[in-house]
Motif scaffolding. Structure first.
Motif, PDB file in Angstrom:
ATOM      1  N   GLN A 191       0.853  -1.197   0.000  1.00  0.00           N
ATOM      2  CA  GLN A 191       0.000   0.000   0.000  1.00  0.00           C
ATOM      3  C   GLN A 191       0.889   1.248   0.000  1.00  0.00           C
ATOM      4  O   GLN A 191       0.896   2.030   0.952  1.00  0.00           O
ATOM      5  N   PRO A 192       1.681   1.461  -1.038  1.00  0.00           N
ATOM      6  CA  PRO A 192       2.685   2.528  -1.030  1.00  0.00           C
ATOM      7  C   PRO A 192       2.115   3.931  -0.897  1.00  0.00           C
ATOM      8  O   PRO A 192       2.846   4.859  -0.543  1.00  0.00           O
ATOM      9  N   GLU A 193       0.823   4.100  -1.149  1.00  0.00           N
ATOM     10  CA  GLU A 193       0.207   5.425  -1.017  1.00  0.00           C
ATOM     11  C   GLU A 193      -0.279   5.699   0.405  1.00  0.00           C
ATOM     12  O   GLU A 193      -0.542   6.846   0.768  1.00  0.00           O
ATOM     13  N   LYS A 194      -0.395   4.650   1.225  1.00  0.00           N
ATOM     14  CA  LYS A 194      -1.034   4.789   2.552  1.00  0.00           C
ATOM     15  C   LYS A 194       0.004   5.167   3.617  1.00  0.00           C
ATOM     16  O   LYS A 194       0.368   4.374   4.485  1.00  0.00           O
ATOM     17  N   LYS A 195       0.484   6.417   3.528  1.00  0.00           N
ATOM     18  CA  LYS A 195       1.551   6.853   4.433  1.00  0.00           C
ATOM     19  C   LYS A 195       1.275   8.193   5.112  1.00  0.00           C
ATOM     20  O   LYS A 195       2.079   8.667   5.905  1.00  0.00           O
ATOM     21  N   GLY A 196       0.148   8.791   4.817  1.00  0.00           N
ATOM     22  CA  GLY A 196      -0.191  10.061   5.433  1.00  0.00           C
ATOM     23  C   GLY A 196      -0.532   9.895   6.912  1.00  0.00           C
ATOM     24  O   GLY A 196      -0.972   8.826   7.351  1.00  0.00           O
ATOM     25  N   ILE A 197      -0.320  10.955   7.680  1.00  0.00           N
ATOM     26  CA  ILE A 197      -0.621  10.939   9.113  1.00  0.00           C
ATOM     27  C   ILE A 197      -1.412  12.194   9.456  1.00  0.00           C
ATOM     28  O   ILE A 197      -1.061  13.300   9.033  1.00  0.00           O
ATOM     29  N   ILE A 198      -2.476  11.997  10.205  1.00  0.00           N
ATOM     30  CA  ILE A 198      -3.283  13.122  10.674  1.00  0.00           C
ATOM     31  C   ILE A 198      -2.968  13.393  12.137  1.00  0.00           C
ATOM     32  O   ILE A 198      -3.023  12.497  12.976  1.00  0.00           O
ATOM     33  N   SER A 236       6.789  17.911  12.511  1.00  0.00           N
ATOM     34  CA  SER A 236       5.723  18.035  11.523  1.00  0.00           C
ATOM     35  C   SER A 236       4.396  17.576  12.106  1.00  0.00           C
ATOM     36  O   SER A 236       3.345  18.160  11.828  1.00  0.00           O
ATOM     37  N   LEU A 237       4.432  16.523  12.927  1.00  0.00           N
ATOM     38  CA  LEU A 237       3.219  16.062  13.599  1.00  0.00           C
ATOM     39  C   LEU A 237       2.711  17.095  14.601  1.00  0.00           C
ATOM     40  O   LEU A 237       1.499  17.265  14.773  1.00  0.00           O
ATOM     41  N   MET A 295       6.405  18.755   7.002  1.00  0.00           N
ATOM     42  CA  MET A 295       6.780  18.071   5.776  1.00  0.00           C
ATOM     43  C   MET A 295       5.531  17.530   5.091  1.00  0.00           C
ATOM     44  O   MET A 295       4.477  17.381   5.708  1.00  0.00           O
ATOM     45  N   PRO A 296       5.629  17.220   3.807  1.00  0.00           N
ATOM     46  CA  PRO A 296       4.467  16.687   3.088  1.00  0.00           C
ATOM     47  C   PRO A 296       3.967  15.381   3.715  1.00  0.00           C
ATOM     48  O   PRO A 296       4.740  14.615   4.287  1.00  0.00           O
ATOM     49  N   GLY A 297       2.657  15.166   3.596  1.00  0.00           N
ATOM     50  CA  GLY A 297       2.075  13.932   4.092  1.00  0.00           C
ATOM     51  C   GLY A 297       1.569  13.994   5.507  1.00  0.00           C
ATOM     52  O   GLY A 297       1.082  12.993   6.044  1.00  0.00           O
TER      53      GLY A 297
END
Length: 455
Positions: free
Chosen positions: A139-146, A161-162, A176-178
């Motif tokens: 799942q290479p796209e599933k790396k974002g963090i809220i 960034s978090l 940073m992005p994501g």
């Protein structure tokens, strides 16, 4: 202050040290207060002035300063095995025993512990783990963090960034992005007129869900949050908040990270903030009170859902290519084990609950003060937000100036709090007694009275 004396500690500090969370130019003018020693809930500066340390150092000294058992634990381990690493199939008893202890203590089922040296390192590690896991699962796209506005999760590139605070981003080219930030769950500040806590919690969850749907659930790996926000101003979640947030995450198959760096090991009146608020995390971050900050150590706890894909990928690659020289440091681990034993043997979680009630009740008495907009907290952590206009919830300008002045006036009177924006934070050691609580409350009122008289 003796900055004019060239050989004083204060002058040497200004000459040679760049301080964290400090205005460097202002520090050149005023220099530091140099703390020389501590005992129990007190510290003493080089001039012999004693302070009640009502911030537990930095949210962290659970068992108090100069606890002999922790000194002895460090000494014993230093004499036996002062250092060894945990790389490449090596281990030692303190890290093994501490990992076993943390898995047993965890509020939900966890699989493995990975040790680091600070909360920042731990959360940075989690960002890497999530990427590693996503690749392992195809799942290479599933790396974002809220994360959340006003959340605090550290100061490395990833963990800062978090963090959802402007001063941790400004001039650092962050976040940073994501990394995405959803709304801060501060009902008093962010709630609409007439909006109940439950309705506000629903709105928080709806905003989170809208963010997930906008970005695409297939791109979001995890949501990170503190059970109670600490460095963002001691923000206590509204009723039903965590229940509703978790329901959204489960619907979209998004992992939950509980940052227990401040809340963990008794601060909220239960062993973990997750227990206080019914949170069931997939990953936990632990530090600070883990060793009472006598030595730097932190831990990432992961459940099997996280561990198994990571283990599979390490088998495919041939190694899990991550770790720090001090990961699971034997002396730090030995001190942490003894610290946890003291917390359990002396009933410090129960003491935090009992003294927490006294603290919250005492500080609630400040609500009638003309400069106090809100008092909030749980257990032995609290925030007092200062205002000049209660109705409009506005503080004096520039932002943060009121709390900074109040902090100084209270410190002059022998109690150390912390100014966060226009909030005064309170977070005493878990060993605090009734008399200490009463002094914190009384001295805070005296400092606020002095501030009001000067305005």
């Amino acid at each position: 202050m003796t900055l004019h004396q060239p050989n004083s500690l204060e002058a040497r500090d200004v000459a040679y040290q760049l301080h964290p969370y400090t205005n460097a130019r202002r520090h050149e003018e005023i220099g530091p207060i140099v703390i020389a020693k501590g005992d129990g809930v007190f510290v003493e500066d080089v001039d012999g002035k004693r302070y009640l340390e009502a911030m537990a150092g930095l949210w962290s000294v659970a068992v108090g300063f100069s606890e002999p058992r922790l000194v002895e634990a460090a000494s014993r381990q230093m004499a036996k095995l002062p250092f060894y690493h945990t790389f490449t199939h090596k281990a030692h008893a303190p890290a093994i025993e501490l990992a076993e202890k943390l898995i047993a203590m965890a509020p939900v089922s966890m699989s493995k512990v990975h040790f680091t040296s600070s909360g920042s390192e731990a959360n940075d590690t989690i960002v890497k783990l999530l990427r590693y896991r996503a690749n392992a699962l195809g799942q290479p796209e599933k790396k974002g963090i809220i994360s959340r506005i006003k959340g605090y999760h550290g100061v490395t590139l990833a963990s800062a960034s978090l963090t959802g605070l402007p001063n941790n981003h400004n001039a650092f080219d962050l976040p940073m992005p994501g990394v995405f930030h959803t709304m801060c769950p501060h009902h008093w500040r962010e709630g609409r007129e007439g909006e109940s806590e439950d309705a506000f919690a629903t709105r928080c969850a709806e905003e989170l869900e809208a963010l997930i749907e906008r970005e695409g659930a297939e791109t979001i790996a995890a949501f990170i949050g503190e059970p109670v926000m600490g460095a963002g101003g001691v923000i206590v979640p509204p009723a039903t908040y965590w229940e509703k947030i978790q329901a959204v995450l489960k619907r979209h198959d998004i992992l939950l990270i509980a940052d227990e760096v401040i809340c963990g090991f008794g601060r909220t009146g239960q062993m973990f903030g997750c227990e206080t608020y019914g949170i069931e995390p997939d990953i936990m971050t632990l530090s600070k009170a883990l060793s009472s900050s006598y030595l730097p150590i932190s831990a990432v706890l992961i459940n099997d859902r996280v561990y198994q894909p990571v283990a599979d990928k390490s088998g495919e690659i041939g190694t899990f290519g991550h770790g720090f020289t001090a990961s699971g440091h034997p002396v730090a681990a030995a001190v942490a084990l003894e610290n946890l034993a003291i917390i359990e043997e002396r009933g410090l979680v129960a003491n935090a609950a009992a003294m927490g009630e006294r603290l919250q009740a005492g500080l609630a008495g400040l609500k009638d003060h003309p400069l106090v907009g809100e008092v909030r907290g749980v257990g032995l952590i609290a925030g007092i937000e200062l205002v000049t206009d209660k109705g409009a919830k506005l503080a004096a300008q520039p932002p943060g100036s009121m709390a900074a002045k109040a902090f100084g006036l209270i410190q002059e009177r022998g109690v150390i709090l912390r100014a966060i924006g226009d909030t005064l934070a309170v977070c005493p050691p878990l060993i605090v007694e009734a008399g200490h609580i009463d002094r914190i409350v009384q001295t805070t009122r005296e400092g606020l009275d002095a501030l009001a008289a000067s305005m």
